[in-house]
Design an enzyme around this catalytic site. Structure first.
Site, PDB file in Angstrom:
ATOM      1  N   CYS A 270       0.791  -1.238   0.000  1.00 43.10           N
ATOM      2  CA  CYS A 270       0.000   0.000   0.000  1.00 43.10           C
ATOM      3  C   CYS A 270       0.820   1.285   0.000  1.00 43.10           C
ATOM      4  CB  CYS A 270      -0.918   0.012   1.216  1.00 43.10           C
ATOM      5  SG  CYS A 270      -2.026  -1.388   1.241  1.00 43.10           S
TER       6      CYS A 270
HETATM    7  N1  NAD Z   1      -2.576  -6.077   2.021  1.00 43.95           N
HETATM    8  C1  NAD Z   1      -3.095  -5.082   2.672  1.00 43.95           C
HETATM    9  O1  NAD Z   1      -2.824  -4.916   3.858  1.00 43.95           O
HETATM   10  C2  NAD Z   1      -4.093  -4.118   2.028  1.00 43.95           C
HETATM   11  C3  NAD Z   1      -4.750  -3.199   2.860  1.00 43.95           C
HETATM   12  C4  NAD Z   1      -5.696  -2.347   2.303  1.00 43.95           C
HETATM   13  C5  NAD Z   1      -5.935  -2.382   0.939  1.00 43.95           C
HETATM   14  N2  NAD Z   1      -5.280  -3.262   0.129  1.00 43.95           N
HETATM   15  C6  NAD Z   1      -5.640  -3.263  -1.287  1.00 43.95           C
HETATM   16  O2  NAD Z   1      -6.447  -4.401  -1.564  1.00 43.95           O
HETATM   17  C7  NAD Z   1      -6.180  -4.898  -2.869  1.00 43.95           C
HETATM   18  C8  NAD Z   1      -5.759  -6.356  -2.809  1.00 43.95           C
HETATM   19  O3  NAD Z   1      -4.538  -6.442  -2.082  1.00 43.95           O
HETATM   20  P1  NAD Z   1      -4.040  -7.778  -1.411  1.00 43.95           P
HETATM   21  O4  NAD Z   1      -2.971  -7.363  -0.460  1.00 43.95           O
HETATM   22  O5  NAD Z   1      -5.169  -8.596  -0.900  1.00 43.95           O
HETATM   23  O6  NAD Z   1      -3.400  -8.498  -2.696  1.00 43.95           O
HETATM   24  P2  NAD Z   1      -2.971 -10.047  -2.809  1.00 43.95           P
HETATM   25  O7  NAD Z   1      -1.953 -10.102  -3.888  1.00 43.95           O
HETATM   26  O8  NAD Z   1      -2.653 -10.596  -1.461  1.00 43.95           O
HETATM   27  O9  NAD Z   1      -4.295 -10.755  -3.286  1.00 43.95           O
HETATM   28  C9  NAD Z   1      -4.874 -10.557  -4.528  1.00 43.95           C
HETATM   29  C10 NAD Z   1      -5.440 -11.889  -4.998  1.00 43.95           C
HETATM   30  O10 NAD Z   1      -6.124 -11.646  -6.211  1.00 43.95           O
HETATM   31  C11 NAD Z   1      -5.886 -12.738  -7.078  1.00 43.95           C
HETATM   32  N3  NAD Z   1      -6.162 -12.309  -8.432  1.00 43.95           N
HETATM   33  C12 NAD Z   1      -5.380 -11.592  -9.266  1.00 43.95           C
HETATM   34  N4  NAD Z   1      -6.024 -11.399 -10.434  1.00 43.95           N
HETATM   35  C13 NAD Z   1      -7.237 -11.978 -10.310  1.00 43.95           C
HETATM   36  C14 NAD Z   1      -8.345 -12.099 -11.182  1.00 43.95           C
HETATM   37  N5  NAD Z   1      -8.330 -11.564 -12.391  1.00 43.95           N
HETATM   38  N6  NAD Z   1      -9.409 -12.778 -10.731  1.00 43.95           N
HETATM   39  C15 NAD Z   1      -9.414 -13.328  -9.503  1.00 43.95           C
HETATM   40  N7  NAD Z   1      -8.391 -13.227  -8.632  1.00 43.95           N
HETATM   41  C16 NAD Z   1      -7.318 -12.570  -9.037  1.00 43.95           C
HETATM   42  C17 NAD Z   1      -4.448 -13.131  -6.795  1.00 43.95           C
HETATM   43  O11 NAD Z   1      -4.177 -14.459  -7.199  1.00 43.95           O
HETATM   44  C18 NAD Z   1      -4.386 -12.943  -5.271  1.00 43.95           C
HETATM   45  O12 NAD Z   1      -4.738 -14.131  -4.598  1.00 43.95           O
HETATM   46  C19 NAD Z   1      -5.137  -3.959  -3.441  1.00 43.95           C
HETATM   47  O13 NAD Z   1      -5.785  -2.960  -4.159  1.00 43.95           O
HETATM   48  C20 NAD Z   1      -4.479  -3.367  -2.225  1.00 43.95           C
HETATM   49  O14 NAD Z   1      -3.914  -2.109  -2.483  1.00 43.95           O
HETATM   50  C21 NAD Z   1      -4.359  -4.137   0.659  1.00 43.95           C
END
Ligand code: NAD
Length: 451
Positions: free
Chosen positions: A282
């Protein structure tokens, strides 16, 4: 004949009822650090959840009742699998079964540091091809204002269905803080903005059933801006203390002592801590989503750029400190020096290594000929990372006095609680501590250098 208005109110009434009695089926797309905790929180409140991911390996682990995220317990996943409250799948045609579809897919930066919305776009296209009347679609991924209505809505409407009439569209940013023992998904208030009043009403009604409180805002754009504001606030304040660390160090003042004292002020001050650089999905990324969007309005985001500049200079500063410490305290060069990196997750007590500054530090040290090893209680082997594929497969050392004594210098990059720092400073002659963890543990030894 039913008018568009009548059919819209029928959609809202039916979905409201299903949300209220928890019979609404929720589909979560992207089962990562955000999506999986959300699945668990919704299942815990009694909803039946379909979990979608393109990563077959993750689906297999979940179907077998396992977990791949340290703070999500495998027992809980197994229990929800058994009670049929959680069904993980990579069959996107099952999206049509869901009443609510929530997107939690990645939003990284491109190599040119521009927003990469390809995951959001591809996922929205999948949703569009299975969209049916009466569904509520919510984006949770962090992004710039306008994504929900200007990028997602036209893709979804290619189906022939209309937002606000046939389906509902909203944005609600995730505020997950992995490793935070005080606040879990249920306890963190959720901001919600809708594409129209019905979407706002239904989305906030849904989250009201799952989290402690929802905060309604007037549009999806406001909700998108809220998330960026929160992360920019962190980035700028971390940059500020990183700058203060350098200034105060030159004056012989310990910035950590300054912060401890400053935070006793009961109002108008909030502590942020310096470190080896920004990490995670992030803080190093999200602010640049706004920078990019602001260019469309001919506006420069100078605070964001400056904070990015200061924070990205931190890994080089740690390397300079390593050179200076080896030279002045051991009469040695960095080239050929055996160096241990302690903690490669981007923050304490998590196993997430994405964008970790430890890798930048490793890259810079290896370029200068250092011989590196690493230890992290939560990372036995470095996974394949987009930005640093060269480190994939390297394994952590054994944490024993004998092994630790083989290094000339250790650099603490992440201050996990589960590390015996006393053993480290007793075994390794020189330690650079970028997190002040040795002092916090009362380990004040001359071999420890703050950076
Ligand atoms: N990690 C954090 O602490 C956090 C906190 C707040 C917001 N976010 C936001 O949330 C969002 C997700 O982040 P995250 O940390 O969970 O990412 P992540 O990489 O842990 O998870 C994303 C998942 O989406 C899957 N994916 C990718 N393309 C896909 C598709 N086309 N269809 C289905 N699944 C698909 C991936 O395989 C993965 O499992 C981002 O926008 C991030 O900025 C993350």
């Amino acid at each position: 004949m039913t008018s568009a208005k009548d059919s819209a109110s029928l959609v809202v009434d039916q979905l409201s009822q299903r949300i209220r009695d928890h019979t609404a089926r929720i589909g979560v797309i992207g089962l990562g650090y955000v999506g999986l905790p959300l699945v668990m929180a919704a299942a815990d409140r009694g909803f039946r959840v379909l979990g979608f991911d393109v990563d077959r390996a993750k689906i297999d682990i979940l179907n077998a009742g396992g977990s791949y995220i340290k703070h999500i317990r495998a027992e809980d996943i197994a229990a929800f699998r058994e009670s049929d409250r959680f069904n993980p799948t990579d069959d996107f045609s099952r999206l049509a079964l869901a009443d609510v579809v929530i997107l939690c897919v990645p939003t990284p930066l491109s190599p040119q540091r521009e927003p990469d919305l390809s995951f959001v776009v591809r996922t929205t296209e999948s949703v569009a091809s299975h969209l049916r009347s009466g569904q509520l679609i919510v984006l949770e991924s962090t992004t710039y204002p306008g994504t929900t209505r200007q990028v997602m809505r036209p893709i979804l409407e290619r189906s022939g269905l209309r937002s606000g009439t046939d389906f509902l569209l909203a944005y609600s940013p995730e505020r997950e803080d992995p490793g935070n023992s005080q606040f879990g998904t249920h306890d963190i208030p959720k901001v919600v903005g809708g594409d129209g009043p019905d979407a706002l009403h239904l989305a906030s009604m849904l989250y009201d059933e799952i989290v402690t409180r929802t905060v309604k805002v007037s549009s999806a754009e406001v909700a998108e801006a809220v998330k960026l504001t929160e992360n920019i606030f962190r980035s700028v304040n971390i940059a500020l203390v990183n700058e203060l660390k350098v200034v105060f160090e030159a004056m012989g003042i310990d910035v950590w002592e300054v912060i401890e004292a400053a935070k006793t002020k009961p109002f108008g001050y909030m502590p942020f801590y310096p470190g080896p650089g920004l990490g995670g999905h992030c803080i190093p990324i999200d602010p640049f989503y706004l920078t990019w969007k602001a260019r469309e309005f001919n506006i420069a985001t100078r605070f964001i750029e400056l904070a990015g500049e200061i924070n990205t200079a931190m890994p080089q500063r740690v390397v300079d400190k390593a050179i200076e410490t080896l030279n002045e305290r051991a009469g040695k060069a960095l080239k050929g020096a055996r160096i241990l990196i302690v903690g490669i997750a981007y923050k304490k007590n998590v196993d997430d290594t994405r964008e970790s500054p430890a890798f930048k530090i490793m890259e810079l040290l290896e370029k200068r000929g250092a011989q590196l090893s690493f230890y992290d209680p939560f990372v036995a082997e470095i996974p394949k990372l987009r930005e640093h594929p060269e480190f994939a497969g390297r394994r952590a050392i054994d944490w024993t006095k004998r092994v630790l004594a083989e290094f000339e210098l250790a650099i603490i990059c992440t201050d996990h609680d589960a590390v015996d720092y006393k053993l480290l400073v007793e075994s390794c002659p020189l330690v650079i501590d970028t997190r002040n963890v040795c002092a916090r543990r009362g380990i004040a030894v001359t071999g420890v250098v703050k950076a």
